[in-house]
Design a protein around this motif. Sequence first.
Motif, PDB file in Angstrom:
ATOM      1  N   TRP A 123       0.820  -1.210   0.000  1.00 24.88           N
ATOM      2  CA  TRP A 123       0.000   0.000   0.000  1.00 24.88           C
ATOM      3  C   TRP A 123       0.853   1.260   0.000  1.00 24.88           C
ATOM      4  O   TRP A 123       0.523   2.252  -0.672  1.00 24.88           O
ATOM      5  N   ALA A 124       1.964   1.245   0.732  1.00 24.68           N
ATOM      6  CA  ALA A 124       2.825   2.428   0.790  1.00 24.68           C
ATOM      7  C   ALA A 124       3.445   2.726  -0.571  1.00 24.68           C
ATOM      8  O   ALA A 124       3.450   3.884  -1.031  1.00 24.68           O
ATOM      9  N   VAL A 125       3.959   1.702  -1.228  1.00 22.74           N
ATOM     10  CA  VAL A 125       4.570   1.902  -2.543  1.00 22.74           C
ATOM     11  C   VAL A 125       3.514   2.305  -3.574  1.00 22.74           C
ATOM     12  O   VAL A 125       3.752   3.189  -4.406  1.00 22.74           O
ATOM     13  N   SER A 126       2.347   1.674  -3.505  1.00 23.91           N
ATOM     14  CA  SER A 126       1.289   1.985  -4.475  1.00 23.91           C
ATOM     15  C   SER A 126       0.799   3.418  -4.323  1.00 23.91           C
ATOM     16  O   SER A 126       0.540   4.108  -5.317  1.00 23.91           O
ATOM     17  N   LEU A 127       0.662   3.886  -3.089  1.00 21.80           N
ATOM     18  CA  LEU A 127       0.206   5.259  -2.872  1.00 21.80           C
ATOM     19  C   LEU A 127       1.314   6.281  -3.160  1.00 21.80           C
ATOM     20  O   LEU A 127       1.021   7.449  -3.442  1.00 21.80           O
ATOM     21  N   ARG A 128       2.571   5.831  -3.089  1.00 22.30           N
ATOM     22  CA  ARG A 128       3.679   6.722  -3.435  1.00 22.30           C
ATOM     23  C   ARG A 128       3.747   6.944  -4.937  1.00 22.30           C
ATOM     24  O   ARG A 128       4.011   8.063  -5.413  1.00 22.30           O
ATOM     25  N   PHE A 129       3.530   5.889  -5.695  1.00 17.40           N
ATOM     26  CA  PHE A 129       3.542   5.973  -7.160  1.00 17.40           C
ATOM     27  C   PHE A 129       2.109   5.773  -7.656  1.00 17.40           C
ATOM     28  O   PHE A 129       1.718   4.685  -8.087  1.00 17.40           O
ATOM     29  N   VAL A 130       1.332   6.844  -7.568  1.00 24.18           N
ATOM     30  CA  VAL A 130      -0.119   6.768  -7.734  1.00 24.18           C
ATOM     31  C   VAL A 130      -0.515   6.271  -9.122  1.00 24.18           C
ATOM     32  O   VAL A 130      -1.437   5.455  -9.256  1.00 24.18           O
ATOM     33  N   ARG A 131       0.159   6.730 -10.146  1.00 18.68           N
ATOM     34  CA  ARG A 131      -0.265   6.396 -11.506  1.00 18.68           C
ATOM     35  C   ARG A 131      -0.252   4.888 -11.745  1.00 18.68           C
ATOM     36  O   ARG A 131      -1.147   4.347 -12.397  1.00 18.68           O
ATOM     37  N   ILE A 132       0.746   4.221 -11.230  1.00 16.75           N
ATOM     38  CA  ILE A 132       0.819   2.760 -11.357  1.00 16.75           C
ATOM     39  C   ILE A 132       0.157   2.082 -10.170  1.00 16.75           C
ATOM     40  O   ILE A 132      -0.458   1.026 -10.299  1.00 16.75           O
ATOM     41  N   GLY A 133       0.265   2.705  -9.009  1.00 14.61           N
ATOM     42  CA  GLY A 133      -0.179   2.064  -7.779  1.00 14.61           C
ATOM     43  C   GLY A 133      -1.669   1.909  -7.649  1.00 14.61           C
ATOM     44  O   GLY A 133      -2.153   0.880  -7.169  1.00 14.61           O
ATOM     45  N   VAL A 134      -2.448   2.915  -8.087  1.00 16.60           N
ATOM     46  CA  VAL A 134      -3.899   2.827  -7.944  1.00 16.60           C
ATOM     47  C   VAL A 134      -4.480   1.660  -8.744  1.00 16.60           C
ATOM     48  O   VAL A 134      -5.275   0.873  -8.208  1.00 16.60           O
ATOM     49  N   PRO A 135      -4.111   1.495 -10.025  1.00 13.37           N
ATOM     50  CA  PRO A 135      -4.592   0.294 -10.732  1.00 13.37           C
ATOM     51  C   PRO A 135      -4.139  -1.002 -10.071  1.00 13.37           C
ATOM     52  O   PRO A 135      -4.883  -1.988 -10.045  1.00 13.37           O
ATOM     53  N   LEU A 136      -2.909  -0.986  -9.524  1.00 20.18           N
ATOM     54  CA  LEU A 136      -2.409  -2.186  -8.845  1.00 20.18           C
ATOM     55  C   LEU A 136      -3.257  -2.511  -7.622  1.00 20.18           C
ATOM     56  O   LEU A 136      -3.612  -3.675  -7.385  1.00 20.18           O
ATOM     57  N   LEU A 137      -3.601  -1.492  -6.853  1.00 19.89           N
ATOM     58  CA  LEU A 137      -4.445  -1.708  -5.679  1.00 19.89           C
ATOM     59  C   LEU A 137      -5.839  -2.167  -6.079  1.00 19.89           C
ATOM     60  O   LEU A 137      -6.454  -2.995  -5.396  1.00 19.89           O
TER      61      LEU A 137
END
Length: 215
Positions: free
Chosen positions: A161-175
């Motif tokens: 969650w920390a990495v995904s929220l840090r890199f929002v453009r890639i992280g949000v779809p990943l989450l």
Amino acid sequence: MKRIFDMDGPFARTLSAAADLVVLNLLTLLCCLPVVTAGAAVTALYDRVIHLVRGEDGRIVRPFFRSFAGNFRQGTIFWLLLLAAAAALALAGRGALTHASPLRHVVPAAAVLLLAFSQYVFALLSRYENSLGATLKNAALLAVGFFPRTAAMTAGAVLLWAVSLRFVRIGVPLLFLFGLSLPCYVSALLLRGVFAKLDNPGGDASADDDRNQEP
């Protein structure tokens, strides 16, 4: 090259597991939409992920909703307790930041401990028939007794969650695709040996039953 694309090969199994996790993540998010039903949804997610890890039952949708319905009462009660505890921590944390209190370091640690504890509770609810009080007690004992696994489970979820929220453009779809199901899958892998010991104390860890009464 032929072995790589073999339907029974590791590549195909990995793709199949990833697809199952996407489906489970979307089902869980859908069932979490009313908010109050999130506890039952996460319990059903653990139920399916544990079965996938153990290679027992590859079905997803119908067993997910069957577990959702079967664990609705206890899952919802625990979820409401969890929300109350999280709200109390949020208020304490806000007050600590406002007044520069030493509690500003204690509250995040308590939140991490609450996350670790809740993972055991949802896993136990999904697998064992027991009272909620006994489940809470057993979850606390397991979280302490298997601390290295507890730390690994919690660190994996927080890191994702920390990495995904840090890199929002890639992280949000990943989450959106794996935010709940992937941490649960990692937890199920780490808990496989724990459940084997609970199901067969002093016996063959590979011969555990599907659902048992916990000690």
